[in-house]
Design a protein around this motif. Structure first.
Motif, short mmCIF file in Angstrom:
data_model
loop_
_atom_site.label_atom_id
_atom_site.label_comp_id
_atom_site.label_asym_id
_atom_site.label_seq_id
_atom_site.Cartn_x
_atom_site.Cartn_y
_atom_site.Cartn_z
N SER A 66 -8.90 -1.27 17.54
CA SER A 66 -8.03 -0.18 17.95
C SER A 66 -6.51 -0.34 17.81
O SER A 66 -5.99 0.47 17.55
N GLN A 67 -6.06 -1.55 17.62
CA GLN A 67 -4.59 -1.76 17.30
C GLN A 67 -4.56 -2.04 15.78
O GLN A 67 -3.60 -2.37 15.44
N ASN A 68 -5.64 -1.78 15.08
CA ASN A 68 -5.46 -2.19 13.58
C ASN A 68 -5.25 -3.86 13.43
O ASN A 68 -4.76 -4.00 12.09
N ASN A 69 -5.76 -4.56 14.23
CA ASN A 69 -5.91 -5.91 14.13
C ASN A 69 -7.24 -6.21 13.22
O ASN A 69 -8.19 -5.80 13.86
N LEU A 70 -7.34 -7.15 12.47
CA LEU A 70 -8.32 -7.70 11.54
C LEU A 70 -9.20 -8.43 12.47
O LEU A 70 -8.67 -9.33 13.10
N VAL A 71 -10.37 -8.03 12.92
CA VAL A 71 -11.41 -8.69 13.77
C VAL A 71 -12.38 -9.29 13.13
O VAL A 71 -12.99 -10.29 13.81
N SER A 108 -15.05 -13.72 12.15
CA SER A 108 -14.40 -13.25 13.41
C SER A 108 -13.30 -13.63 14.18
O SER A 108 -13.09 -14.93 13.96
N GLN A 109 -12.34 -12.67 14.48
CA GLN A 109 -10.91 -13.08 14.71
C GLN A 109 -11.04 -12.63 16.38
O GLN A 109 -11.06 -11.31 16.45
N LYS A 110 -10.36 -13.40 17.32
CA LYS A 110 -9.91 -12.61 18.35
C LYS A 110 -8.24 -12.70 18.61
O LYS A 110 -7.51 -13.82 18.40
N TRP A 111 -7.56 -11.77 18.91
CA TRP A 111 -6.20 -11.52 19.10
C TRP A 111 -5.79 -11.77 20.57
O TRP A 111 -6.35 -11.40 21.49
N VAL A 163 -3.47 -14.24 16.34
CA VAL A 163 -5.15 -14.54 16.27
C VAL A 163 -4.94 -15.92 16.94
O VAL A 163 -4.26 -16.93 17.00
N ILE A 164 -5.81 -15.92 18.34
CA ILE A 164 -5.96 -17.16 19.15
C ILE A 164 -7.19 -17.74 19.06
O ILE A 164 -7.53 -18.84 19.24
N ALA A 165 -8.30 -17.24 18.32
CA ALA A 165 -9.51 -17.68 17.95
C ALA A 165 -10.02 -17.31 16.68
O ALA A 165 -9.83 -15.91 16.49
N VAL A 202 -13.90 -17.57 14.53
CA VAL A 202 -15.29 -18.04 14.57
C VAL A 202 -15.94 -17.70 13.04
O VAL A 202 -16.06 -16.47 12.71
N LYS A 203 -16.75 -18.60 12.38
CA LYS A 203 -17.21 -18.21 11.40
C LYS A 203 -18.78 -18.16 11.41
O LYS A 203 -19.34 -18.83 12.53
N ASN A 204 -19.52 -17.51 10.69
CA ASN A 204 -20.82 -17.12 10.95
C ASN A 204 -21.16 -16.63 12.29
O ASN A 204 -22.12 -16.83 13.00
N ALA A 205 -20.23 -15.57 12.77
CA ALA A 205 -20.63 -14.92 13.96
C ALA A 205 -20.18 -13.18 13.86
O ALA A 205 -18.91 -13.33 13.32
N ASN A 206 -20.67 -12.39 14.53
CA ASN A 206 -19.97 -11.14 14.61
C ASN A 206 -19.03 -11.11 15.79
O ASN A 206 -19.09 -12.04 16.75
N THR A 207 -18.45 -10.18 16.10
CA THR A 207 -17.29 -10.03 17.06
C THR A 207 -18.08 -9.98 18.51
O THR A 207 -17.37 -10.30 19.42
N ASN A 208 -19.34 -9.47 18.50
CA ASN A 208 -20.02 -9.35 19.85
C ASN A 208 -20.89 -10.93 20.21
O ASN A 208 -21.69 -10.96 21.14
N GLU A 209 -20.56 -11.70 19.28
CA GLU A 209 -21.63 -12.98 19.31
C GLU A 209 -20.70 -14.13 19.94
O GLU A 209 -21.45 -15.38 19.86
#
Length: 265
Positions: free
Chosen positions: A146-151, A162-165, A172-174, A176-183
């Motif tokens: 919702s903040q227009n950050n690429l996730v 996937s990326q966590k902000w 970007v603080i994390a 993850v390769k081969n995982a969706n944002t909910n995984e």
């Protein structure tokens, strides 16, 4: 002619000398055109080399297919590369990037032309803002928060990243390769107002005491959990099978808690 308060180049000349023989050189002349006064961006490049090679590069922007485009940002949507063969242009490559319909330049999907050789430019219609021609192959897609950050983004429909902000959605603080944002789950305690600043493993904060990992598995993939804990010194837990929400009670401080599918990185 197009009059502008900006000084935009219309022609460049580049000379490349043979390092082994300074009498040999290749002269590359590039002419730049600005055909649409709605955006005053480069719409065409005509490139000629002294070796009788001739290319054309065409650029198209939102205002080229949608004159009522309401935003200031004007990203390149379509790029077509043509080579002159026998006096006629042949399309050898093309790229297409769709963007979110909002202010700013946020790519949503990237496509690349998938053909076996040079073809007539008319064989691939110019993009009009609607359906994508079947000769284009999707190579990458992007998801934003919702903040227009690429996730999250997917390359070639295979590898999802996937990326966590954090830090108030600034960095970007994390990843993850081969995982969706909910995984996946990550907690570094930097944005938690109740975290301790006395003994962080990374950053400025950590969790003092036990920590409840409130993460529910998204699917049937095999998940693992890991974290750092302080017990006289910072120690790594290793990867532990994870089946659902539970409490970490090792050590006096806990930091960098991660949960993700076992085959993710």
């Amino acid at each position: 002619p197009v009059y502008s308060s900006w000084s935009d180049p219309t022609k460049t000349t580049e000379i490349t000398y043979d390092p082994a023989d300074s009498t040999k050189k290749v002269i590359t002349e590039t002419k730049l055109y600005y055909d649409n006064p709605a955006h005053i961006n480069v719409t065409r490049q005509e490139i000629s080399k002294s070796e009788n090679e001739k290319y054309k590069i065409q650029f198209r922007y939102p205002q080229d297919y949608n004159p009522s485009y309401p935003y200031n940002a004007s990203p390149v949507v379509e790029k077509r590369i043509m080579i002159n063969q026998g006096g006629a242009d042949r399309l050898v490559d093309a790229e297409l990037t769709t963007h979110l319909n909002q202010a700013g330049a946020f790519p949503e999907n990237y496509y690349n032309l998938n053909t076996t050789g040079a073809i007539l430019p008319s064989a691939i219609p110019l993009y009009g803002g609607g359906a994508i021609d079947n000769n284009y192959e999707k190579r990458r897609s992007y998801v934003y928060d919702s903040q227009n950050n690429l996730v999250s983004f997917v390359s070639d429909n295979i590898m999802r990243v996937s990326q966590k902000w954090g830090y108030k959605n600034q960095y970007v603080i994390a990843e993850v390769k081969n995982a969706n944002t909910n995984e996946y789950f990550y907690e570094g305690f930097e944005d938690n107002s109740t975290s301790s600043t006395l003994n962080p493993h990374t950053g400025l904060k950590s969790n003092q005491g036990a920590f409840y990992v409130n993460f529910t598995l998204a699917n049937a993939r095999e998940y693992v959990r890991s974290y750092w804990y302080f017990d006289g010194a910072w120690k790594f837990s290793g990867e532990i099978p994870y089946t659902g929400p539970n409490t970490i009670s090792a050590g006096t401080y806990i930091d960098d808690v991660r949960v993700h599918p076992k085959d993710a990185q």
